[in-house]
Design a protein around this motif. Sequence first.
Motif, PDB file in Angstrom:
ATOM      1  N   ARG A   9      22.174   8.990   8.941  1.00  0.00           N
ATOM      2  CA  ARG A   9      23.470   9.629   8.720  1.00  0.00           C
ATOM      3  C   ARG A   9      24.090  10.131  10.022  1.00  0.00           C
ATOM      4  N   TRP A  10      23.254  10.751  10.872  1.00  0.00           N
ATOM      5  CA  TRP A  10      23.781  11.229  12.148  1.00  0.00           C
ATOM      6  C   TRP A  10      24.232  10.070  13.033  1.00  0.00           C
ATOM      7  N   ARG A  11      23.533   8.950  12.951  1.00  0.00           N
ATOM      8  CA  ARG A  11      23.931   7.785  13.749  1.00  0.00           C
ATOM      9  C   ARG A  11      25.311   7.295  13.327  1.00  0.00           C
ATOM     10  N   LEU A  12      25.600   7.272  12.007  1.00  0.00           N
ATOM     11  CA  LEU A  12      26.909   6.835  11.525  1.00  0.00           C
ATOM     12  C   LEU A  12      27.998   7.855  11.871  1.00  0.00           C
ATOM     13  N   VAL A  13      27.636   9.126  11.872  1.00  0.00           N
ATOM     14  CA  VAL A  13      28.616  10.164  12.210  1.00  0.00           C
ATOM     15  C   VAL A  13      28.951  10.133  13.695  1.00  0.00           C
ATOM     16  N   LEU A  14      27.930  10.027  14.542  1.00  0.00           N
ATOM     17  CA  LEU A  14      28.140  10.150  15.985  1.00  0.00           C
ATOM     18  C   LEU A  14      28.611   8.861  16.641  1.00  0.00           C
ATOM     19  N   GLY A  15      28.370   7.707  15.991  1.00  0.00           N
ATOM     20  CA  GLY A  15      28.850   6.459  16.556  1.00  0.00           C
ATOM     21  C   GLY A  15      27.859   5.799  17.486  1.00  0.00           C
ATOM     22  N   ARG A  16      28.327   4.704  18.115  1.00  0.00           N
ATOM     23  CA  ARG A  16      27.399   3.838  18.858  1.00  0.00           C
ATOM     24  C   ARG A  16      26.793   4.503  20.082  1.00  0.00           C
ATOM     25  N   TYR A  17      27.456   5.547  20.631  1.00  0.00           N
ATOM     26  CA  TYR A  17      26.887   6.178  21.816  1.00  0.00           C
ATOM     27  C   TYR A  17      25.626   6.978  21.480  1.00  0.00           C
ATOM     28  N   ALA A  18      25.364   7.169  20.201  1.00  0.00           N
ATOM     29  CA  ALA A  18      24.121   7.843  19.807  1.00  0.00           C
ATOM     30  C   ALA A  18      22.994   6.846  19.572  1.00  0.00           C
ATOM     31  N   GLY A  19      23.278   5.544  19.777  1.00  0.00           N
ATOM     32  CA  GLY A  19      22.294   4.510  19.487  1.00  0.00           C
ATOM     33  C   GLY A  19      21.035   4.637  20.318  1.00  0.00           C
ATOM     34  N   ASP A  20      21.169   4.958  21.616  1.00  0.00           N
ATOM     35  CA  ASP A  20      19.994   5.047  22.479  1.00  0.00           C
ATOM     36  C   ASP A  20      19.097   6.203  22.069  1.00  0.00           C
ATOM     37  N   THR A  21      19.724   7.269  21.571  1.00  0.00           N
ATOM     38  CA  THR A  21      18.941   8.452  21.207  1.00  0.00           C
ATOM     39  C   THR A  21      18.300   8.307  19.836  1.00  0.00           C
ATOM     40  N   LEU A  22      19.095   7.848  18.867  1.00  0.00           N
ATOM     41  CA  LEU A  22      18.609   7.769  17.489  1.00  0.00           C
ATOM     42  C   LEU A  22      17.953   6.438  17.168  1.00  0.00           C
ATOM     43  N   GLY A  23      18.279   5.429  17.973  1.00  0.00           N
ATOM     44  CA  GLY A  23      17.658   4.131  17.764  1.00  0.00           C
ATOM     45  C   GLY A  23      18.418   3.260  16.793  1.00  0.00           C
ATOM     46  N   ALA A  24      18.575   1.982  17.140  1.00  0.00           N
ATOM     47  CA  ALA A  24      19.334   1.054  16.304  1.00  0.00           C
ATOM     48  C   ALA A  24      18.594   0.720  15.023  1.00  0.00           C
ATOM     49  N   GLN A  25      17.275   0.915  15.009  1.00  0.00           N
ATOM     50  CA  GLN A  25      16.500   0.509  13.848  1.00  0.00           C
ATOM     51  C   GLN A  25      16.788   1.363  12.613  1.00  0.00           C
ATOM     52  N   VAL A  26      17.454   2.489  12.767  1.00  0.00           N
ATOM     53  CA  VAL A  26      17.739   3.338  11.600  1.00  0.00           C
ATOM     54  C   VAL A  26      18.857   2.751  10.753  1.00  0.00           C
ATOM     55  N   LEU A  27      19.583   1.762  11.268  1.00  0.00           N
ATOM     56  CA  LEU A  27      20.703   1.172  10.537  1.00  0.00           C
ATOM     57  C   LEU A  27      20.310  -0.158   9.920  1.00  0.00           C
ATOM     58  N   SER A  28      20.642  -0.322   8.642  1.00  0.00           N
ATOM     59  CA  SER A  28      20.455  -1.599   7.968  1.00  0.00           C
ATOM     60  C   SER A  28      21.607  -2.525   8.321  1.00  0.00           C
ATOM     61  N   ALA A  29      21.562  -3.758   7.821  1.00  0.00           N
ATOM     62  CA  ALA A  29      22.662  -4.697   8.073  1.00  0.00           C
ATOM     63  C   ALA A  29      23.964  -4.162   7.504  1.00  0.00           C
ATOM     64  N   HIS A  30      23.899  -3.574   6.305  1.00  0.00           N
ATOM     65  CA  HIS A  30      25.103  -2.992   5.702  1.00  0.00           C
ATOM     66  C   HIS A  30      25.600  -1.802   6.515  1.00  0.00           C
ATOM     67  N   ASP A  31      24.665  -0.994   7.005  1.00  0.00           N
ATOM     68  CA  ASP A  31      25.048   0.146   7.830  1.00  0.00           C
ATOM     69  C   ASP A  31      25.752  -0.312   9.102  1.00  0.00           C
ATOM     70  N   ARG A  32      25.319  -1.422   9.677  1.00  0.00           N
ATOM     71  CA  ARG A  32      25.954  -1.903  10.903  1.00  0.00           C
ATOM     72  C   ARG A  32      27.394  -2.351  10.628  1.00  0.00           C
ATOM     73  N   GLU A  33      27.632  -2.879   9.421  1.00  0.00           N
ATOM     74  CA  GLU A  33      29.015  -3.199   9.055  1.00  0.00           C
ATOM     75  C   GLU A  33      29.861  -1.935   8.953  1.00  0.00           C
ATOM     76  N   LEU A  34      29.292  -0.910   8.321  1.00  0.00           N
ATOM     77  CA  LEU A  34      29.996   0.367   8.245  1.00  0.00           C
ATOM     78  C   LEU A  34      30.280   0.910   9.638  1.00  0.00           C
ATOM     79  N   ASP A  35      29.259   0.839  10.500  1.00  0.00           N
ATOM     80  CA  ASP A  35      29.398   1.365  11.846  1.00  0.00           C
ATOM     81  C   ASP A  35      30.473   0.624  12.623  1.00  0.00           C
ATOM     82  N   GLY A  36      30.491  -0.705  12.479  1.00  0.00           N
ATOM     83  CA  GLY A  36      31.513  -1.475  13.193  1.00  0.00           C
ATOM     84  C   GLY A  36      32.911  -1.159  12.709  1.00  0.00           C
ATOM     85  N   SER A  37      33.077  -0.996  11.383  1.00  0.00           N
ATOM     86  CA  SER A  37      34.388  -0.684  10.832  1.00  0.00           C
ATOM     87  C   SER A  37      34.870   0.686  11.295  1.00  0.00           C
ATOM     88  N   LEU A  38      33.989   1.662  11.271  1.00  0.00           N
ATOM     89  CA  LEU A  38      34.358   3.008  11.707  1.00  0.00           C
ATOM     90  C   LEU A  38      34.656   3.053  13.202  1.00  0.00           C
TER      91      LEU A  38
END
Length: 375
Positions: A9-38
């Motif tokens: 949830r924090w990864r989706l709220v904070l955006g891609r710049y939080a990827g290095d800290t929270l890790g990309a593995q926390v997002l599913s394929a559907h989550d990555r679509e949400l992330d890209g749209s946001l």
Amino acid sequence: MSANEAARRWRLVLGRYAGDTLGAQVLSAHDRELDGSLDYLYGREYEGKRMARGGARGAGLEPSQVQALDWLERTRKLFPREVFERVQAHALDRYQIRELLDDPATLLSLEPNQALAKTLLQMRGRMNAATLEAVRNVIRRVVEDITRHLRQDFVNAVQGRRNRFRQSALRSAQNFDWRATIHANLRHYDPHTRRLLIERPRFNARVRPRLPWDVILCVDQSGSMLDSVMYSAVIAGILSSLPAVRVRLVLFDTNVVDLSHLAHDPVQVLLTVQLGGGTDIGRALQYCELLVHNPQRTVVALVSDFIEGAAPGPLLASARRLAEARVRLLGLAALDQHAEPVYDRTMAQRLADRGMRVAALTPTHFAQWLAEVMA
């Protein structure tokens, strides 16, 4: 909530710049679509802060590769309707994505709602001629939706309330009297099946006004009043369709415009409105005085935030004269988009002291108020 779900949830709220800290593995394929749209929309915050938009992106949605319409359609499918409408409003109002305003097909694909209608009305002067008809269609759909929700309240208010002491030959669901129906058919109750057989349904008559009323809607169209202008235009259209009411529609800022000839057409009223910055309420109310021919059968409803830009003397004197003539003088305070009152309480009190009844009401409660003052 698990640690992984919290990280997601924090990864989706904070955006891609939080990827290095929270890790990309926390997002599913559907989550990555949400992330890209946001990120397509809210990543513009980084642009505003002069931060680069580089870096890896799970969904691969760079602005140069995604047209606004494609992004809009993808976002519509990804999010619930309430969330989508909010994102759509942000795109138009906060981030002013021009691609959504330059193509009629794009406009017609937008979800029609009041937030969109307000944005289009505020921005229509910046649109090209080809999009104006599309704007009209969007406004019409929003007006029709508001009318569906409000019409019956005003029909009941103006054409008469139910008379529970007199039965009617006119049978409709609107007039159905369930209490009298149960009482009249109790002898048909079957205790074995626990069912009541209705042999004689009962319906209420309606109390109808004996003479028509004149309703003068005096509406502040200064820049802060768009929500109230929209509802006032719809109310004028509803009242114009009723035989017991003659409607005059007066809009004002520092000037006064009589749109009574368009009162039946709220779409055209809204497309005619020129939102201004100043306010001269006194001048508008003085004009409304000239429209009063039968004071005791006239309602003057002033829809305003009561923030007077001119000297208050003419406004207060006009209110006093109307009240002394026994005109039903109503002051309807402005409401914001959250239905919270936004108005000058000091001026409202001064108007009340001179005979104006002032209230901050939703349109539905305004219909009930009309029923009371026209009884």
